[in-house]
Design a protein around this motif. Structure first.
Motif, mmCIF file in Angstrom:
data_model
loop_
_atom_site.group_PDB
_atom_site.id
_atom_site.type_symbol
_atom_site.label_atom_id
_atom_site.label_comp_id
_atom_site.label_asym_id
_atom_site.label_seq_id
_atom_site.Cartn_x
_atom_site.Cartn_y
_atom_site.Cartn_z
ATOM 1 N N ARG A 1 16.335 1.722 0.638
ATOM 2 C CA ARG A 1 14.981 2.047 -0.165
ATOM 3 C C ARG A 1 14.044 2.826 0.523
ATOM 4 O O ARG A 1 14.251 3.398 1.657
ATOM 5 C CB ARG A 1 14.427 0.530 0.208
ATOM 6 N N ARG A 2 13.087 3.295 -0.197
ATOM 7 C CA ARG A 2 12.137 4.188 0.023
ATOM 8 C C ARG A 2 11.394 3.631 1.448
ATOM 9 O O ARG A 2 11.110 4.341 2.234
ATOM 10 C CB ARG A 2 11.162 4.404 -1.141
ATOM 11 N N PHE A 3 11.075 2.499 1.433
ATOM 12 C CA PHE A 3 10.444 1.865 2.698
ATOM 13 C C PHE A 3 11.341 0.595 3.218
ATOM 14 O O PHE A 3 11.489 -0.225 2.167
ATOM 15 C CB PHE A 3 9.072 1.530 2.314
ATOM 16 N N GLN A 4 11.598 0.545 4.449
ATOM 17 C CA GLN A 4 12.385 -0.319 4.986
ATOM 18 C C GLN A 4 11.830 -0.885 6.409
ATOM 19 O O GLN A 4 11.548 0.061 7.183
ATOM 20 C CB GLN A 4 13.699 -0.091 4.943
ATOM 21 N N GLN A 5 11.713 -2.116 6.538
ATOM 22 C CA GLN A 5 11.484 -2.679 7.987
ATOM 23 C C GLN A 5 12.426 -2.373 8.845
ATOM 24 O O GLN A 5 13.621 -2.642 8.707
ATOM 25 C CB GLN A 5 10.757 -4.086 8.089
ATOM 26 N N VAL A 6 11.883 -2.140 9.981
ATOM 27 C CA VAL A 6 12.964 -1.938 11.029
ATOM 28 C C VAL A 6 12.473 -2.572 12.416
ATOM 29 O O VAL A 6 11.186 -2.469 12.910
ATOM 30 C CB VAL A 6 13.298 -0.440 11.394
ATOM 31 N N GLN A 7 13.363 -3.536 13.154
ATOM 32 C CA GLN A 7 12.827 -4.172 14.420
ATOM 33 C C GLN A 7 12.475 -3.088 15.511
ATOM 34 O O GLN A 7 13.491 -2.182 15.726
ATOM 35 C CB GLN A 7 13.643 -5.105 14.638
ATOM 36 N N CYS A 8 11.448 -3.070 16.052
ATOM 37 C CA CYS A 8 11.079 -2.173 17.095
ATOM 38 C C CYS A 8 10.979 -2.731 18.542
ATOM 39 O O CYS A 8 10.976 -1.771 19.431
ATOM 40 C CB CYS A 8 9.852 -1.520 16.940
ATOM 41 N N GLY A 9 11.202 -3.748 18.747
ATOM 42 C CA GLY A 9 11.348 -4.804 20.212
ATOM 43 C C GLY A 9 9.878 -4.942 20.796
ATOM 44 O O GLY A 9 10.078 -5.080 22.052
ATOM 45 N N ALA A 10 8.785 -4.903 20.066
ATOM 46 C CA ALA A 10 7.508 -5.129 20.729
ATOM 47 C C ALA A 10 6.705 -6.099 19.743
ATOM 48 O O ALA A 10 6.799 -5.930 18.558
ATOM 49 C CB ALA A 10 6.631 -3.964 21.149
ATOM 50 N N LYS A 11 6.043 -6.713 20.403
ATOM 51 C CA LYS A 11 5.249 -7.787 19.536
ATOM 52 C C LYS A 11 3.871 -7.292 18.988
ATOM 53 O O LYS A 11 3.286 -6.078 19.616
ATOM 54 C CB LYS A 11 4.574 -9.212 20.740
ATOM 55 N N ASN A 12 3.478 -7.626 17.868
ATOM 56 C CA ASN A 12 2.736 -7.068 17.107
ATOM 57 C C ASN A 12 2.740 -5.535 16.701
ATOM 58 O O ASN A 12 1.781 -4.723 16.348
ATOM 59 C CB ASN A 12 1.112 -7.208 17.839
ATOM 60 N N ILE B 1 0.922 -1.206 -0.023
ATOM 61 C CA ILE B 1 -0.080 0.039 0.152
ATOM 62 C C ILE B 1 0.865 1.211 0.168
ATOM 63 O O ILE B 1 0.521 2.258 -0.629
ATOM 64 C CB ILE B 1 -0.907 -0.252 1.218
ATOM 65 N N LEU B 2 1.980 1.263 0.784
ATOM 66 C CA LEU B 2 2.827 2.310 0.823
ATOM 67 C C LEU B 2 3.526 2.777 -0.620
ATOM 68 O O LEU B 2 3.463 3.830 -1.066
ATOM 69 C CB LEU B 2 3.953 2.144 1.801
ATOM 70 N N ASN B 3 4.159 1.626 -1.224
ATOM 71 C CA ASN B 3 4.509 1.708 -2.491
ATOM 72 C C ASN B 3 3.542 2.125 -3.643
ATOM 73 O O ASN B 3 3.979 2.891 -4.490
ATOM 74 C CB ASN B 3 5.388 0.333 -2.987
#
Length: 397
Positions: A163-174, A50-52
């Motif tokens: 990349r324009r959008f890239q996942q990053v681990q934030c340290g919380a479930k869900n 959806i973001l792309n």
């Protein structure tokens, strides 16, 4: 080649290290904080899609540097440097060969007894030639180093290409954080939600909320206050708005919500004296999400009113819910009208009955005088009874 070749495990570990470095959540980042229900992989996939899609519509397609072209250009540069090195080494070797030949000729002349011509004047010339060779070699080394540094910078840029959008681990479930190279993610999220409201089409299944984040910082009170000051000065510089402060803290016990809210209210009012807090229908919401040791900040428009707390699934069903509520209210109104009508009818019937009763009560009672037949004797009585019995038999026979 077999001895110098690295093992496969080395490349796997290097790729893991690179991926880990790219997925580290740092400060001064912008992006989107996404929430889901137990399916983070599907959530990330839907968020990317959806973001792309909408980013291509608003900002154009994402441009990638062709890795093959970069590698070929880097190879050409390296070959060019190697050729320059070989040419310059050849020139240096030729110069040294010429110097050795001149020295041999001078030695031969001295051995034959002929005095060398201008032997004293050749001394400083030879020294100057040695100095010039040293300077040239230094220039060559400097040029080679400069070219190597340029190539290193290009390689670093290639590896650090985001990349324009890239996942990053934030340290919380869900919870998933997707960083972006855009300066302000709010217009993109507003465009997505406006499209969902207009078409009333559910675009995501696992992705529930997608909250824009304008800045990240460390989860310490002083750092958060400084970040809010910078954002509020830039946001409320031109106009004043009603605001609301929404704070959520996950996996962190060092922060107190009440002290933060009081300090944030003061900061926002200092940025613009006309800003007023509003609980029900605020124009802007200062959304603060604290997850572990990172704080996510952002001024979000129409958070509680139009966009339903940035819940994409709820926005897709917003009109249906509104229609259901309207139908319920209409039904309640109709039921109320029916009950009112029935009560009115009951009152009318009671009134009519009362009127009729009053009319009947008002009729004068007339006494009817009933005269009994005069019977003279017993024979007459028996005769009358026989006559009545005969009449009864005739009727029922």
């Amino acid at each position: 080649m077999g001895k110098n070749k690295r093992s496969k495990a080395y490349y796997i570990q290097s790729a893991k290290r690179q991926k880990k470095l790219e997925s580290v959540l740092g400060q001064e980042m912008t992006g989107f904080l996404c929430t889901c229900n137990d399916n983070e992989r599907d959530c990330v996939r839907e968020a990317y899609n959806i973001l792309n899609e909408f980013a291509d519509q608003l900002y154009g397609k994402e441009e990638f540097a062709d890795e093959q072209q970069q590698e070929t250009s880097n190879g050409k540069d390296l070959k060019h440097i190697d050729l320059e090195k070989t040419d310059k080494t050849k020139e240096e070797g030729d110069a040294e060969h010429d110097d050795s030949e001149t020295k041999q000729e001078n030695e031969v002349k001295t051995d034959s007894g002929d005095p060398p011509e201008n032997q004293k004047s050749l001394g400083p010339a030879i020294d100057n030639a040695g100095d010039s060779d040293e300077e040239e070699s230094l220039d060559i080394e400097a040029a080679v180093k400069a070219n190597v540094l340029e190539l290193q910078k290009k390689n670093e840029e290639k590896h650090k290409h985001q990349r324009r959008f890239q996942q990053v681990q934030c340290g919380a479930k869900n919870c998933v954080f997707i960083r972006t190279t855009l300066k302000d993610p709010v217009p993109l999220s507003v465009a997505i939600m406006d499209d969902i409201i207009q078409n009333q089409k559910q675009r995501t299944k696992r992705l529930l909320r997608m909250i824009p984040v304008q800045k990240t910082c460390k989860a310490f009170a002083d750092d958060i206050v400084k970040a809010v000051e910078k954002l509020s000065k830039s946001y409320f510089e031109n106009e004043s708005k009603t605001f609301y402060i929404n704070i959520r803290i996950r996996n962190n016990t060092s922060l107190q919500r009440e002290s933060l809210t009081t300090s944030f209210i003061k900061i926002i009012q200092d940025a613009n004296s006309d800003n007023t807090p509003e609980l029900n229908t605020p124009e802007v919401v200062l959304n603060i999400d604290v997850i572990k040791n990172v704080c996510y900040l952002g001024f979000i428009p129409e958070y509680l009113t139009k966009y339903a707390k940035y819940n994409l699934v709820a926005l897709a069903n917003k009109k249906k819910e509104e229609n259901l509520t309207e139908a319920k209210t209409c039904k309640d109104m109709v039921g109320k009208d029916d009950t009112d009508h029935s009560e009115e009818q009951d009152l009318k019937t009671e009134k009519t009955l009362q009127d009729t009763l009053n009319i009947n009560y008002s009729i004068p009672c007339v006494k009817m005088e009933c005269k009994e037949p005069e019977i003279s004797s017993d024979d007459d009585r028996w005769s009358q009874q026989l006559i009545a019995i005969d009449d009864i038999r005739r009727r029922y026979s």
